[in-house]
Design an enzyme around this catalytic site. Sequence first.
Site, PDB file in Angstrom:
ATOM      1  N   CYS A   1       0.869  -1.184   0.000  1.00 55.48           N
ATOM      2  CA  CYS A   1       0.000   0.000   0.000  1.00 55.48           C
ATOM      3  C   CYS A   1       0.904   1.232   0.000  1.00 55.48           C
ATOM      4  CB  CYS A   1      -0.901  -0.010   1.234  1.00 55.48           C
ATOM      5  SG  CYS A   1      -1.995   1.419   1.310  1.00 55.48           S
TER       6      CYS A   1
ATOM      7  N   CYS B   1      -4.819   5.799  -5.045  1.00 53.48           N
ATOM      8  CA  CYS B   1      -4.184   4.497  -4.792  1.00 53.48           C
ATOM      9  C   CYS B   1      -2.691   4.670  -5.075  1.00 53.48           C
ATOM     10  CB  CYS B   1      -4.797   3.442  -5.714  1.00 53.48           C
ATOM     11  SG  CYS B   1      -4.018   1.827  -5.539  1.00 53.48           S
TER      12      CYS B   1
ATOM     13  N   GLU C   1     -10.237   0.058  -6.413  1.00 55.36           N
ATOM     14  CA  GLU C   1      -9.306  -0.823  -5.707  1.00 55.36           C
ATOM     15  C   GLU C   1      -9.903  -2.179  -5.348  1.00 55.36           C
ATOM     16  OE1 GLU C   1      -6.753   0.313  -2.608  1.00 55.36           O
ATOM     17  OE2 GLU C   1      -6.804   2.455  -3.100  1.00 55.36           O
TER      18      GLU C   1
HETATM   19  N1  LIG Z   1      -6.390  -2.400  -2.489  1.00 58.19           N
HETATM   20  C1  LIG Z   1      -4.977  -2.727  -2.666  1.00 58.19           C
HETATM   21  C2  LIG Z   1      -4.198  -2.437  -1.370  1.00 58.19           C
HETATM   22  C3  LIG Z   1      -4.171  -0.955  -1.031  1.00 58.19           C
HETATM   23  C4  LIG Z   1      -3.390  -0.201  -2.072  1.00 58.19           C
HETATM   24  C5  LIG Z   1      -3.598   1.311  -2.106  1.00 58.19           C
HETATM   25  N2  LIG Z   1      -4.441   1.865  -1.111  1.00 58.19           N
HETATM   26  C6  LIG Z   1      -2.269   2.047  -2.174  1.00 58.19           C
HETATM   27  O1  LIG Z   1      -2.169   3.180  -1.681  1.00 58.19           O
HETATM   28  O2  LIG Z   1      -1.325   1.485  -2.793  1.00 58.19           O
HETATM   29  C7  LIG Z   1      -4.829  -4.214  -3.002  1.00 58.19           C
HETATM   30  O3  LIG Z   1      -5.646  -5.013  -2.540  1.00 58.19           O
HETATM   31  O4  LIG Z   1      -3.857  -4.552  -3.709  1.00 58.19           O
END
Ligand SMILES: N[C@H](CCC[C@H](N)C(=O)O)C(=O)O
EC number: 5.1.1.7
Length: 329
Positions: free
Chosen positions: A78, A230, A221
């Site tokens: 993340c 994201c 996401e």
């Molecule tokens: N939903 C993403 C994880 C959070 C990624 C995102 N919030 C970021 O800032 O990179 C996944 O399941 O791969």
Amino acid sequence: MAELRKVHGSENSFFLLDQTTLAQPLPAAMLKAFTQRITDRQTGLLGGADGVLVVDDAPGAAGRMTVINADGTYAKMCGNGLRTVARYLGEKTGQTQFTVQTAEAKLSVHREADLAPQVPAYSVEISPVSFEPTALPFAELNTTKIINQVLPAIDPALHFTAVAVPNPHLIAFVPEAELNGTKIGTIGQRLNAPNPYFPEGVNVTFATIEAPHTLFARTYERGVGFTNACGTGMAATSLAFALTSDQTDFDQLNSVYNPGGMVQTVVHEANGTYWIELIGNATVTDLIDVPDAALAAGEFTGAQVASTGEEAAYQAFVKQLPYRLVATR
Ligand SMILES: N[C@H](CCC[C@H](N)C(=O)O)C(=O)O
């Protein structure tokens, strides 16, 4: 009392829980249930969030970050969250440059100059990067690498790039009208329900090229749905930008706008290996005390909340951005 904080990177919001401050860490099943409860947009705490960032000790690093999406699924990485964990660990240890253990790598992080008064910023390493089908994973698409490629099974016209950083991303550069259209949600929902193409789901980003070194990105996401930003999505999109467009290149600074604000990225390549620097805010909006008994039950009843006042500073920073296209979340 257990101490949590509500944090965000580009308004991609999380509850941060440092398990080293607990009498004992919560079992995984409890963490999952707690995440689903506290992040719920209707019944959660402070209007919910996009996920929970769990901090633990890690040998040879300032700490470990574990990422749990709002639906309770775990993610390998993340980017926006890592900036907030970097700030937390930096303030806890007094370091400004260090590493954080993540699912697949120890990642370098360092404090950057504040973006504005009361808007701290961090730079975080996004890696490892892989285009391999097994890394995302993807299947049944009649190809072993997806870079700027039409995928008729998914859409007849869009050109996609698929890359793991190391969580999975599917990216398309689109015209402005598509950015706010319904296609991204349709594809996002379809590929995060049972499907033969991305069996573990995938984060879907549509981006417009606004100018040289300048993108706008909107992401649906995996495990959350639409978010304001994201971080890994914007990093992966910057890599696709460097690989497929002459409007940027490796080692050059990009600005990536999003519904929550703006981050900067620099894509690096050495001997066929890529990694991306993601630079942006690490805002703490609230400090939260939760009674140990409530937390141990995976609850947050009795939570005491104190606002930090940083959100007003972040919003003032966003308002003065040279331009910001407002895409719906
Ligand atoms: N939903 C993403 C994880 C959070 C990624 C995102 N919030 C970021 O800032 O990179 C996944 O399941 O791969």
